[in-house]
Each structure stands twice: as C-alpha cells, then as structure tokens.
Design an enzyme around this catalytic site. Structure first.
Site, mmCIF file in Angstrom:
data_model
loop_
_atom_site.group_PDB
_atom_site.id
_atom_site.type_symbol
_atom_site.label_atom_id
_atom_site.label_comp_id
_atom_site.label_asym_id
_atom_site.label_seq_id
_atom_site.Cartn_x
_atom_site.Cartn_y
_atom_site.Cartn_z
ATOM 1 N N CYS A 23 0.800 -1.244 0.000
ATOM 2 C CA CYS A 23 0.000 0.000 0.000
ATOM 3 C C CYS A 23 0.825 1.283 0.000
ATOM 4 O O CYS A 23 0.701 2.089 -0.921
ATOM 5 C CB CYS A 23 -0.943 0.002 1.197
ATOM 6 S SG CYS A 23 -2.022 -1.423 1.199
HETATM 7 C C1 UGA Z 1 -1.438 0.469 5.577
HETATM 8 C C2 UGA Z 1 -2.216 1.415 6.500
HETATM 9 O O1 UGA Z 1 -1.711 1.347 7.831
HETATM 10 C C3 UGA Z 1 -3.693 1.064 6.505
HETATM 11 O O2 UGA Z 1 -4.419 2.002 7.280
HETATM 12 C C4 UGA Z 1 -4.210 1.075 5.047
HETATM 13 O O3 UGA Z 1 -5.582 0.704 4.991
HETATM 14 C C5 UGA Z 1 -3.403 0.087 4.225
HETATM 15 O O4 UGA Z 1 -2.013 0.490 4.267
HETATM 16 C C6 UGA Z 1 -3.917 0.105 2.810
HETATM 17 O O5 UGA Z 1 -3.766 1.108 2.130
HETATM 18 O O6 UGA Z 1 -4.577 -0.868 2.394
HETATM 19 P P1 UGA Z 1 -0.335 -1.949 5.820
HETATM 20 O O7 UGA Z 1 0.321 -1.726 4.501
HETATM 21 O O8 UGA Z 1 -0.952 -3.271 6.104
HETATM 22 O O9 UGA Z 1 -1.514 -0.851 6.085
HETATM 23 O O10 UGA Z 1 0.777 -1.676 6.827
HETATM 24 P P2 UGA Z 1 1.170 -0.913 8.155
HETATM 25 O O11 UGA Z 1 0.939 -1.815 9.306
HETATM 26 O O12 UGA Z 1 0.640 0.451 8.257
HETATM 27 O O13 UGA Z 1 2.727 -0.869 7.841
HETATM 28 C C7 UGA Z 1 3.235 -0.205 6.698
HETATM 29 C C8 UGA Z 1 4.686 0.061 6.882
HETATM 30 O O14 UGA Z 1 4.868 0.919 7.992
HETATM 31 C C9 UGA Z 1 5.481 -1.199 7.175
HETATM 32 O O15 UGA Z 1 6.636 -1.258 6.364
HETATM 33 C C10 UGA Z 1 5.844 -1.104 8.623
HETATM 34 O O16 UGA Z 1 7.101 -1.641 8.904
HETATM 35 C C11 UGA Z 1 5.779 0.379 8.893
HETATM 36 N N1 UGA Z 1 5.240 0.569 10.254
HETATM 37 C C12 UGA Z 1 4.042 0.010 10.573
HETATM 38 C C13 UGA Z 1 5.949 1.254 11.165
HETATM 39 O O17 UGA Z 1 7.037 1.759 10.875
HETATM 40 N N2 UGA Z 1 5.441 1.399 12.432
HETATM 41 C C14 UGA Z 1 4.238 0.827 12.778
HETATM 42 O O18 UGA Z 1 3.801 0.959 13.937
HETATM 43 C C15 UGA Z 1 3.527 0.132 11.830
#
Ligand code: UGA
Length: 454
Positions: free
Chosen positions: A280
């Site tokens: 995403c």
């Molecule tokens: C992300 C968004 O968080 C969702 O709200 C959205 O609906 C989704 O994209 C989408 O567009 O469908 P996701 O890709 O599953 O969800 O991942 P996240 O958990 O947000 O993580 C994304 C990136 O951020 C990862 O590489 C992760 O390592 C990093 N991250 C995540 C952090 O650095 N800190 C965190 O607390 C969580």
C-alpha cells in the site's frame, strides 16, 4: 442487505466475510473459478488472521457464497462493491481491472429494473469514480446515474495481518456518494457497526482521504528516518532517545486523567528504521505523486518521502561496508524478510534491496524469517542464499547479523549471541535491541561506535 462483491482479493474477501458476519447476505464474484470453488468450500483464498474461521462459519450458515456469474449476483443484490486491484504500473495506477468490473456491472444492470448502488472500495485517485467509472456504467447499462443507479466511494483502512480486526472495529467509515440516496444506502450497509463515526462526503473527497491517510503515515516514517540519519552524524546522540523525547509532547501523547500516557499507536510510525514496504504505502504515494504531476503540481514532500525510503535500506549496507574491507565471503545472517512483523508478505520489503545488494557484493547470506521463508525463496531465489529454519541456525558462525523486520523473537538475539566464540557485528535496522548488550553494535540513527575496529 444483499451485497455482491466484485473481486475476492485481500480487500474483497475480508469485506465479504466481515459483512456476512455482521448479517449481510454476501455473494463474492471472481473470474478465477478456483478461488470461487475454494470460498464455496469455506476455504480462505488468502492468509489473514481469523479470516478462515469467519469464511467457514458464514459459508456454512448460508450468508456467504461465491460465483463467477456476475449477472446473477448483480440481479440478486441491492449494492455491489468493486474491490479489484489497482496496481501501480510505474507511471500511474492501472485501471484495467476496474474497467472490466465496471463494464460487467454495467451490462448486468441493463436488465435490472430496481435501483442499484455501486460502491468503489478499490483505492483510486481522485476523480476516478466520477470521471472514469460512472461513464462506463452508464454506457454499458444504458441507464442514468442518479435515477437508475447510484455510485459511491467507500475506502478501506485495513492493515495487513489485522484486516479482520480493523474491519470489525473501524475507527471511521468514510462514505462518498453522488447523492443522498446513494450515501443513505451505503450507510445502511454499515448499520450493524454501532457507535462508529460515519463521515458522508462526495466521491472525490473519499478517494483523497484514503491517499492522505497513507501519505501521512508514510511521511511520519520517512521523517523519523531523516531525523535518524542526522542523529547518526554526531557522537553521543541516539535517535531512540531523541524520539522518546519527541513522543513526550502531550499533543502527540496526551496525559490521561490517571496521569498515565495514552501512548497512541500512531507513535509507532514515529520510529526510525530501515524503511517502509508493503502493497500500500509505496504504491499509493507514487500514485498520488503521479496524479498531482498530471495536474501540474510537483508534490516535493511526498517525492522526498519516497526518496528517503528508497535509500534507507542501503544505510545498513553502508554500515557493514565501513566495517569490513570487503564483503566477499563474509557470512551475513539476515533476520526478518517480511515488510513488517505478523505477515509473510515480502512486497516492497527493504529485505529485498538489502539482500540483492549483499549478493552483488558476494557475501554469504543466511536469511531467516519466522513465516515468510517460502515467499522469500520464490522472490529471492535459492542459488546464492541459504534459508535456515531457525534464528539459532541463521546466526551460527555469522560475521554480521542484520535485523530488518521487527519480529518479537529477535529480542532474544542476545541469548544466542552471548555464547558465540567469535562475536558478530550486529546491525540493527529497527533499533529493537539493547545496544549495550553487544560487543559490536551499529544501528540506524546511532553514531557508528564500536568496541574495537576490525
Ligand atoms: C497500511 C495502513 O496502515 C492502513 O491504514 C491502510 O488501509 C493500508 O495500508 C492500505 O492502504 O490498504 P499496511 O500496509 O498493512 O496498512 O501496513 P502498516 O501496518 O501500516 O505498515 C506499513 C509500513 O509501515 C510497514 O513497512 C511497517 O514496517 C511500517 N510501520 C508500521 C511502522 O514503521 N510502524 C508501525 O507501527 C507500523
């Protein structure tokens, strides 16, 4: 309410199973007959926490079924949700799957007498619903939007690995629509979600809210990484401590009546690391950049978010290279391959850039991930990389241990390393370890100090 869902990918199948659980009558439509077959047997086509149980339960109780026949499903439902993929093709999002879905829905609507509502759930840039999808529906149905059918936009905010939880416990429901009749019907779809804030708006705003949300989170990550890279220039500064101080701002981390901190999850995006990945953030940010440019606006901040993220993984390589004269023959244990913990998904994971770079420098790589091993083998190949089954096997005889994904089990690393005869260099790409535990420790956002130069 009777709902047809077009596309049984990650968004479609999770939405279908969760809406069935909330009492809707769901028909999933997909061109892939194998997927349809699986769903009808109660088997989930993807892995996602708690999804299998939900599908099985709702297929057995008759609230969920799948078909390849779109005409019957449109005729048998009150609303249709478009949940097909919108991959980024390097220039812009590819709308081919959207086009097919809209054409098929339009043709099916031709013979339908009752008013129907089409909801776009796929992530699409502003204007796509009104300017691209609406004309296709009208052309193929021979009917008029507004009087014969309604068109709405209802973005998803699901995190991979927690998608079922997020759907069942939404923080917001954003409903865009061309008119009140449309948004009323979409709101009805969510009537079982009591007490959740529902925001009603137009289609373009709903489309943009999705992008703005992901852009903000990605910006927080790149911001933290930029601060980390500045911290690493000065002895005595550690970005972990710096961000700890930033997190104490009561505007980000309110002090509750009890005197304790709220510690919102949002703060976890304000932590330094080796970059974001997944299906995403990279795709959505690139897509909105390309959209802005197509309208004559250069979004400099978002371009930098991507640039920082693209270069961040190589900072870890730089740390190793500053330490060893050559990487030829050096044994590197790579811990963590998935783009984040809790998933086996490697899409856009920093692990890919890091491992490919190490391979090109002829390091010997032992790559370990608690659940992403099979996907990693497929994506990275097995010629030049060993894939041990445990962290213990991976770190044995390693010259360097590099942490890429913040899996909980890596917190135990010290217990494996402390008995090793030759102490490896630790490169902490997620700043999850206690730096004082290790003899030679380097990390993002930390001036490169070593107990002894090699
Ligand atoms: C992300 C968004 O968080 C969702 O709200 C959205 O609906 C989704 O994209 C989408 O567009 O469908 P996701 O890709 O599953 O969800 O991942 P996240 O958990 O947000 O993580 C994304 C990136 O951020 C990862 O590489 C992760 O390592 C990093 N991250 C995540 C952090 O650095 N800190 C965190 O607390 C969580």
């Amino acid at each position: 309410m009777k709902v047809s869902i077009i596309g049984t990918g990650y968004v479609g199948i999770v939405s279908g199973a969760c809406l069935a659980e909330k009492g809707c009558d769901i028909i999933c439509v997909d061109v892939d007959a194998d997927k349809v077959d699986k769903i009808n047997k109660g088997i989930s086509p993807i892995y996602e926490n708690n999804l299998q149980e939900l599908i099985q339960k709702n297929v057995v109780n008759g609230r969920m079924r799948a078909t390849t026949n779109i005409v019957h499903s449109i005729h048998g439902s009150d609303v249709s949700i478009i949940a097909v993929g919108t991959p980024f093709d390097g220039q812009r999002i590819n709308l081919e799957q959207i086009r097919h879905a809209a054409e098929d829905i339009g043709k099916s609507l031709r013979e339908k007498e009752e008013y129907h509502v089409v909801i776009v759930k796929s992530t699409v840039v502003p204007g796509t619903t009104d300017e691209f999808i609406l004309p296709i529906l009208e052309k193929n149905s021979g009917k008029s939007a507004g009087s014969d059918f309604g068109l709405g936009m209802n973005p998803e905010f699901l995190r991979e690995g927690r998608a079922v939880f997020d759907f069942m416990n939404p923080d917001r429901i954003v409903i865009g629509g061309m008119d009140k009749r449309t948004t009323d019907r979409v709101a009805e779809l969510y009537c079982a979600f009591k007490g959740v804030e529902i925001m009603i708006t137009n289609n373009r705003t709903a489309e943009m809210i999705k992008y703005a949300s992901n852009c903000l989170l990605a910006t927080l990550i790149s911001f933290s990484n930029e601060i980390a890279n500045i911290c690493s220039l000065t002895p005595g500064i550690d970005v972990k401590e710096v961000m700890e101080g930033v997190h104490l701002d009561k505007r980000f981390n309110p002090i509750l009546h009890s005197g304790e901190r709220a510690n919102p999850e949002f703060l976890s995006y304000l932590q330094a690391g080796c970059g974001f990945g997944g299906s995403c953030f990279p795709k959505d940010i690139k897509a909105i950049i390309s959209y802005a440019k197509s309208k004559g606006e250069v979004p400099k901040l978002l371009e930098s978010v991507i640039e920082i993220n693209d270069t961040q993984p190589y900072r870890l390589i730089q740390l190793i290279q500053n330490h060893f004269k050559t990487l030829d023959g050096i044994v590197v244990a790579v811990l963590g391959l998935a783009f984040k913990p809790g998933t086996d998904d490697l899409r856009e994971s920093p692990a890919i850039a890091i491992i490919n770079s190490l391979v090109s420098k002829v390091a010997y790589i032992k790559a370990y991930d608690p659940i992403a091993k099979e996907n990693a083998k497929r994506i990275l190949g097995t010629d030049k990389i060993e894939f041990p089954d445990s962290m213990a096997d991976a770190v044995q005889n390693a010259d360097v241990i590099i942490i890429i994904t913040k899996w909980d089990e890596f917190e135990e690393l010290i217990n494996y390393v402390k008995y090793m005869e030759h102490q490896p260099l630790i490169i902490d790409g997620r700043r999850m370890l206690n730096k004082g535990d290790f003899k030679d420790y380097l990390g993002i956002g930390l001036y490169p100090y070593l107990s002894k130069a090699i």
